[in-house]
Design a protein around this motif. Structure first.
Motif, PDB file in Angstrom:
ATOM      1  N   GLN A   1      16.707   4.743  -0.732  1.00 43.05           N
ATOM      2  CA  GLN A   1      15.811   4.194  -1.749  1.00 43.05           C
ATOM      3  C   GLN A   1      14.561   3.725  -1.018  1.00 43.05           C
ATOM      4  O   GLN A   1      14.503   2.616  -0.497  1.00 43.05           O
ATOM      5  CB  GLN A   1      16.481   3.071  -2.533  1.00 43.05           C
ATOM      6  CG  GLN A   1      17.606   3.560  -3.419  1.00 43.05           C
ATOM      7  CD  GLN A   1      17.932   2.598  -4.539  1.00 43.05           C
ATOM      8  OE1 GLN A   1      17.141   1.737  -4.903  1.00 43.05           O
ATOM      9  NE2 GLN A   1      19.117   2.753  -5.117  1.00 43.05           N
ATOM     10  N   LEU A   2      13.579   4.594  -0.982  1.00 43.69           N
ATOM     11  CA  LEU A   2      12.394   4.372  -0.161  1.00 43.69           C
ATOM     12  C   LEU A   2      11.337   3.577  -0.902  1.00 43.69           C
ATOM     13  O   LEU A   2      11.263   3.600  -2.124  1.00 43.69           O
ATOM     14  CB  LEU A   2      11.795   5.718   0.263  1.00 43.69           C
ATOM     15  CG  LEU A   2      12.669   6.621   1.134  1.00 43.69           C
ATOM     16  CD1 LEU A   2      11.927   7.906   1.463  1.00 43.69           C
ATOM     17  CD2 LEU A   2      13.105   5.910   2.395  1.00 43.69           C
ATOM     18  N   MET A   3      10.504   2.891  -0.094  1.00 41.80           N
ATOM     19  CA  MET A   3       9.298   2.284  -0.662  1.00 41.80           C
ATOM     20  C   MET A   3       8.055   2.787   0.064  1.00 41.80           C
ATOM     21  O   MET A   3       6.984   2.859  -0.512  1.00 41.80           O
ATOM     22  CB  MET A   3       9.373   0.758  -0.593  1.00 41.80           C
ATOM     23  CG  MET A   3       9.508   0.167   0.784  1.00 41.80           C
ATOM     24  SD  MET A   3       9.655  -1.632   0.692  1.00 41.80           S
ATOM     25  CE  MET A   3       9.820  -2.043   2.434  1.00 41.80           C
ATOM     26  N   GLY A   4       8.180   3.171   1.320  1.00 43.47           N
ATOM     27  CA  GLY A   4       7.033   3.647   2.081  1.00 43.47           C
ATOM     28  C   GLY A   4       7.179   5.111   2.446  1.00 43.47           C
ATOM     29  O   GLY A   4       7.952   5.446   3.337  1.00 43.47           O
TER      30      GLY A   4
ATOM     31  N   ASP B   1       0.852  -1.184   0.000  1.00 48.44           N
ATOM     32  CA  ASP B   1       0.000   0.000   0.000  1.00 48.44           C
ATOM     33  C   ASP B   1       0.894   1.242   0.000  1.00 48.44           C
ATOM     34  O   ASP B   1       1.683   1.436   0.917  1.00 48.44           O
ATOM     35  CB  ASP B   1      -0.887  -0.009   1.253  1.00 48.44           C
ATOM     36  CG  ASP B   1      -1.889   1.136   1.278  1.00 48.44           C
ATOM     37  OD1 ASP B   1      -1.757   2.066   0.455  1.00 48.44           O
ATOM     38  OD2 ASP B   1      -2.793   1.101   2.130  1.00 48.44           O
ATOM     39  N   PRO B   2       0.798   2.101  -1.028  1.00 48.69           N
ATOM     40  CA  PRO B   2       1.675   3.270  -1.098  1.00 48.69           C
ATOM     41  C   PRO B   2       1.538   4.237   0.070  1.00 48.69           C
ATOM     42  O   PRO B   2       2.460   5.002   0.347  1.00 48.69           O
ATOM     43  CB  PRO B   2       1.249   3.946  -2.417  1.00 48.69           C
ATOM     44  CG  PRO B   2       0.669   2.850  -3.228  1.00 48.69           C
ATOM     45  CD  PRO B   2      -0.029   1.964  -2.244  1.00 48.69           C
ATOM     46  N   VAL B   3       0.380   4.230   0.759  1.00 43.16           N
ATOM     47  CA  VAL B   3       0.219   5.141   1.902  1.00 43.16           C
ATOM     48  C   VAL B   3       0.093   4.382   3.219  1.00 43.16           C
ATOM     49  O   VAL B   3      -0.431   4.902   4.206  1.00 43.16           O
ATOM     50  CB  VAL B   3      -0.982   6.102   1.709  1.00 43.16           C
ATOM     51  CG1 VAL B   3      -0.763   6.996   0.513  1.00 43.16           C
ATOM     52  CG2 VAL B   3      -2.287   5.345   1.589  1.00 43.16           C
ATOM     53  N   ALA B   4       0.628   3.163   3.250  1.00 42.37           N
ATOM     54  CA  ALA B   4       0.637   2.400   4.508  1.00 42.37           C
ATOM     55  C   ALA B   4       1.423   3.168   5.569  1.00 42.37           C
ATOM     56  O   ALA B   4       2.403   3.848   5.272  1.00 42.37           O
ATOM     57  CB  ALA B   4       1.275   1.036   4.277  1.00 42.37           C
ATOM     58  N   LEU B   5       0.987   3.045   6.809  1.00 37.66           N
ATOM     59  CA  LEU B   5       1.653   3.726   7.923  1.00 37.66           C
ATOM     60  C   LEU B   5       2.732   2.874   8.572  1.00 37.66           C
ATOM     61  O   LEU B   5       3.628   3.399   9.229  1.00 37.66           O
ATOM     62  CB  LEU B   5       0.620   4.127   8.981  1.00 37.66           C
ATOM     63  CG  LEU B   5      -0.516   5.044   8.514  1.00 37.66           C
ATOM     64  CD1 LEU B   5      -1.429   5.384   9.684  1.00 37.66           C
ATOM     65  CD2 LEU B   5       0.042   6.297   7.873  1.00 37.66           C
ATOM     66  N   TYR B   6       2.640   1.553   8.386  1.00 36.64           N
ATOM     67  CA  TYR B   6       3.575   0.668   9.086  1.00 36.64           C
ATOM     68  C   TYR B   6       3.613  -0.663   8.351  1.00 36.64           C
ATOM     69  O   TYR B   6       2.578  -1.299   8.138  1.00 36.64           O
ATOM     70  CB  TYR B   6       3.122   0.477  10.530  1.00 36.64           C
ATOM     71  CG  TYR B   6       4.145  -0.125  11.466  1.00 36.64           C
ATOM     72  CD1 TYR B   6       5.463   0.319  11.488  1.00 36.64           C
ATOM     73  CD2 TYR B   6       3.780  -1.132  12.360  1.00 36.64           C
ATOM     74  CE1 TYR B   6       6.387  -0.213  12.376  1.00 36.64           C
ATOM     75  CE2 TYR B   6       4.697  -1.673  13.253  1.00 36.64           C
ATOM     76  CZ  TYR B   6       5.999  -1.214  13.254  1.00 36.64           C
ATOM     77  OH  TYR B   6       6.924  -1.749  14.140  1.00 36.64           O
ATOM     78  N   LEU B   7       4.812  -1.065   7.928  1.00 37.94           N
ATOM     79  CA  LEU B   7       4.984  -2.313   7.189  1.00 37.94           C
ATOM     80  C   LEU B   7       5.614  -3.367   8.088  1.00 37.94           C
ATOM     81  O   LEU B   7       6.260  -3.059   9.095  1.00 37.94           O
ATOM     82  CB  LEU B   7       5.883  -2.087   5.970  1.00 37.94           C
ATOM     83  CG  LEU B   7       5.426  -1.041   4.949  1.00 37.94           C
ATOM     84  CD1 LEU B   7       6.444  -0.934   3.819  1.00 37.94           C
ATOM     85  CD2 LEU B   7       4.050  -1.360   4.399  1.00 37.94           C
ATOM     86  N   GLU B   8       5.444  -4.625   7.675  1.00 36.27           N
ATOM     87  CA  GLU B   8       6.114  -5.710   8.394  1.00 36.27           C
ATOM     88  C   GLU B   8       7.622  -5.593   8.198  1.00 36.27           C
ATOM     89  O   GLU B   8       8.109  -4.829   7.358  1.00 36.27           O
ATOM     90  CB  GLU B   8       5.616  -7.059   7.888  1.00 36.27           C
ATOM     91  CG  GLU B   8       5.946  -7.340   6.424  1.00 36.27           C
ATOM     92  CD  GLU B   8       5.445  -8.690   5.953  1.00 36.27           C
ATOM     93  OE1 GLU B   8       5.577  -9.668   6.719  1.00 36.27           O
ATOM     94  OE2 GLU B   8       4.923  -8.768   4.829  1.00 36.27           O
ATOM     95  N   ASP B   9       8.357  -6.346   8.981  1.00 41.54           N
ATOM     96  CA  ASP B   9       9.815  -6.269   8.921  1.00 41.54           C
ATOM     97  C   ASP B   9      10.310  -6.764   7.568  1.00 41.54           C
ATOM     98  O   ASP B   9       9.674  -7.593   6.917  1.00 41.54           O
ATOM     99  CB  ASP B   9      10.416  -7.111  10.055  1.00 41.54           C
ATOM    100  CG  ASP B   9      11.829  -6.669  10.414  1.00 41.54           C
ATOM    101  OD1 ASP B   9      12.296  -5.682   9.814  1.00 41.54           O
ATOM    102  OD2 ASP B   9      12.453  -7.295  11.281  1.00 41.54           O
ATOM    103  N   ARG B  10      11.446  -6.203   7.145  1.00 37.93           N
ATOM    104  CA  ARG B  10      12.059  -6.631   5.889  1.00 37.93           C
ATOM    105  C   ARG B  10      12.383  -8.130   5.964  1.00 37.93           C
ATOM    106  O   ARG B  10      12.732  -8.627   7.030  1.00 37.93           O
ATOM    107  CB  ARG B  10      13.351  -5.840   5.634  1.00 37.93           C
ATOM    108  CG  ARG B  10      13.131  -4.343   5.504  1.00 37.93           C
ATOM    109  CD  ARG B  10      14.355  -3.635   4.950  1.00 37.93           C
ATOM    110  NE  ARG B  10      15.486  -3.645   5.842  1.00 37.93           N
ATOM    111  CZ  ARG B  10      15.929  -2.596   6.532  1.00 37.93           C
ATOM    112  NH1 ARG B  10      15.313  -1.451   6.463  1.00 37.93           N
ATOM    113  NH2 ARG B  10      16.973  -2.707   7.300  1.00 37.93           N
TER     114      ARG B  10
END
Length: 630
Positions: A200-203, A100-109
């Motif tokens: 190099q961002l994704m979120g 989700d491009p506007v997610a607030l918090y992603l799972e760990d890499r």
């Protein structure tokens, strides 16, 4: 803003809080609690929501597309704390899982699933800081920044990065002890690879999972403010990771990136460039910047790689001229002006900083004067010149003395920050201490001299972590700092750390070093022509006429009976000497208080004579003024 207006203004580039519309949001529809999901994928053939609640791909939740290319669905299936993604059937039929491009918090890499999560509205306790920030700003205030990579300042015994909860307990007391005014973090937004250092961002709305939770970062910022420390974060609006599960070619066509293949691809960094002229991308990026300012109360944003957004030929790959035949990236230029205009209108007390290395575009000039409207620009030319000079054998410095004096010619062309940043202590460039000439003793003497020169030179200050205590090894993004250096038997690293703390306090205590930091009214050159002895002397002043006489000996030769001219007769006292024993030098006592003598020296009617320490800096202040003799 209702949903219809939010959708319309997103398309016109005027929605600056898109996270309130896109992503997922709790709603009640027909008496049923659930979540509504929205994502922009105008050219996708199908989009589904998948996650823990759908057994992932086993039972995907189908979304529908509206007239603006936004897919949405309401479902009661998700629960707080579960993970989700979008399953996108791209134009052409390829099916990919997308974050989700506007997610607030992603799972760990290396995962890219977003959490079903709402960040509770925080009851902030930093109103006193925020009020002072609004009242006093930062232009006529001391700004001395400690640059930090959150993942490698310190690590746990098992080698994991500290979370911001741990940094709150250890880094903030350290910042207070070291007398810094601000801390700046390399990007803390979600990124897929630690090796990129976060650039190099994704979120663009998501807090990096390995650094803890969004709430922990809010608490960290609040604690900084309660300790009178400002917080700056790096942000990358020019390019983004080309990983296929992130923003890249989201719906199978150029969505966030340029239509032109070469303009879309950043060959130098292996990334993709945002199409900064696309109105939806402008809404996305400006919303991201405001989100970090408003959600986390940060005090400044350092915009990374501005040159890449300003010039079409900045990259290593093929490029084509603009419609006027030049190399200006017109879309990038206009976007940066718009970005700064919007942020400064809403938050004039937030510091906007450009990391930019050219001199072709006025960066800190106001927008109405055809500038970009940044508050500060990193002075990369000063940094390159000064490090080249201090790395040189002192025997040859007389021939390159212009490296330390040239910056006075353009010191006020822009509002500058003087950076000794992370970029200078990696990739074989050696650490700051290791750059210095000579044996271990002289390296520390040179480092004390250099940092004092930085503090006294006009411009705000920045120093990368580890440099404050003279770490010998280069910085490694996946290792903590060499804290063991502080236990070295000779004690020089520990004394270097103490000196940096002392110097930082000296900077804060002396308004002459920061009050008139943006004009020649705060600077007077005494002697920039003493190349034979490699000695530089100048004066810093404040609006009350107080002054500091700053003298730098760039060679390891002590100079007794050294004389300079000064504008005022009086009894002077030495207030800083980098060669004092407590700082790691060999001097047991300061120069004695010294009375000026009447006599012509250049254009000055008074002279001051003292002993100038080898490879040292000596700073003087008037203790008592006397009348000039006729």
């Amino acid at each position: 803003m209702d949903t219809k207006e939010a959708l319309y203004t997103f398309g016109t580039g005027e929605n600056f809080h898109i996270q309130h519309y896109f992503g997922l949001h709790k709603e009640v529809q027909d008496g049923q609690e659930g979540y509504i999901f929205r994502v922009w994928a105008p050219n996708a053939e199908e989009v589904h929501v998948i996650g823990d609640f759908s057994s992932w791909k086993d039972a995907p939740v189908k979304m529908t597309k509206n007239e603006a290319g936004v897919w949405e669905v309401f479902t009661s299936l998700p629960k707080e704390g579960q993970l989700y993604k979008y399953l996108v059937k791209r134009q052409g039929g390829q099916v990919v899982e997308k974050m989700d491009p506007v997610a607030l918090y992603l799972e760990d890499r290396p995962g890219t699933g977003a959490y079903v999560k709402t960040i509770a509205e925080k009851k902030w306790k930093d109103s006193l800081w925020m009020g002072r920030r609004k009242r006093f700003g930062f232009k006529q205030r001391p700004v001395n920044i400690y640059e930090v990579h959150a993942g490698s300042w310190k690590r746990t015994d098992s080698g994991q990065p500290y979370t911001f909860a741990q940094l709150k307990d250890e880094l903030i007391p350290y910042l207070v002890k070291m007398n810094y005014t601000h801390v700046e973090f390399m990007p803390i937004m979600a990124h897929p690879l630690g090796m990129s250092w976060g650039y190099q961002l994704m979120g663009y709305f998501a807090f990096e999972h390995s650094y803890g939770t969004p709430e922990e970062f809010q608490d960290f910022v609040e604690a900084c403010h309660l300790n009178n420390i400002g917080v700056i974060v790096d942000w990358v609006p020019g390019h983004f990771t080309q990983n296929d599960d992130a923003l890249a070619y989201f719906d199978g066509t150029p969505t966030y990136e340029y239509q032109d293949h070469h303009r879309a691809h950043n060959y130098r960094w292996g990334a993709l460039n945002f199409d900064l002229g696309k109105t939806q991308v402008q809404s996305f990026l400006i919303s991201s910047a405001l989100f970090w300012i408003e959600q986390y109360h940060i005090d400044g944003i350092r915009v990374d790689a501005v040159s890449n957004m300003l010039y079409r030929d900045y990259d290593d790959g093929p490029w084509s001229p603009n419609q006027f035949g030049g190399n200006r990236n017109i879309e990038g230029y206009n976007f940066l002006r718009r970005l700064n205009g919007i942020i400064k209108y809403r938050h004039p007390d937030v510091m906007m900083v450009a990391e930019e290395s050219t001199a072709s575009t006025p960066i800190t000039r106001s927008i109405d004067q055809d500038g970009l409207g940044f508050d500060y620009k990193w002075n990369m030319g000063w940094m390159n010149d000064i490090l080249k000079f201090y790395e040189e054998d002192p025997v040859y410095r007389q021939y390159d003395f212009n490296l330390v004096t040239f910056s006075f010619m353009y010191a006020f062309d822009e509002n500058f920050i003087l950076p000794f940043s992370h970029d200078e202590v990696v990739h074989g460039k050696k650490s700051m201490m290791h750059k210095m000439w000579g044996d271990r003793y002289n390296q520390f003497a040179g480092l004390r001299n250099l940092y004092t020169y930085q503090i006294c030179h006009p411009g705000k200050k920045l120093l990368f972590m580890g440099s404050e205590f003279g770490q010998f090894l280069e910085w490694k993004y996946d290792h903590q700092l060499e804290w063991g250096n502080l236990d070295e038997a000779d004690g020089l690293n520990l004394k270097m750390q103490d000196f940096t703390s002392y110097l930082n306090q000296f900077y804060k205590d002396n308004k002459a070093l920061w009050l008139m930091d943006d004009s020649y009214e705060g600077l007077e050159i005494i002697d920039a022509d003493n190349t034979a002895q490699s000695v530089l002397s100048f004066i810093r002043k404040n609006d009350k006429g107080d002054m500091l006489v700053c003298v730098f000996n760039m060679t390891p030769v002590e100079r007794r009976e050294f004389t300079i001219g000064v504008p005022l007769a009086g009894i002077y006292e030495e207030v800083l000497n980098t060669e004092m024993e407590e700082h790691g030098g060999v001097w047991k006592e300061h120069n004695p208080q010294t009375r000026t003598q009447s006599g012509l020296w250049k254009d000055y009617q008074n002279t001051l004579t003292f002993t100038l320490p080898a490879l040292g800096a000596s700073i003087w202040k008037i203790k008592r003024r006397l009348k000039n003799k006729k």
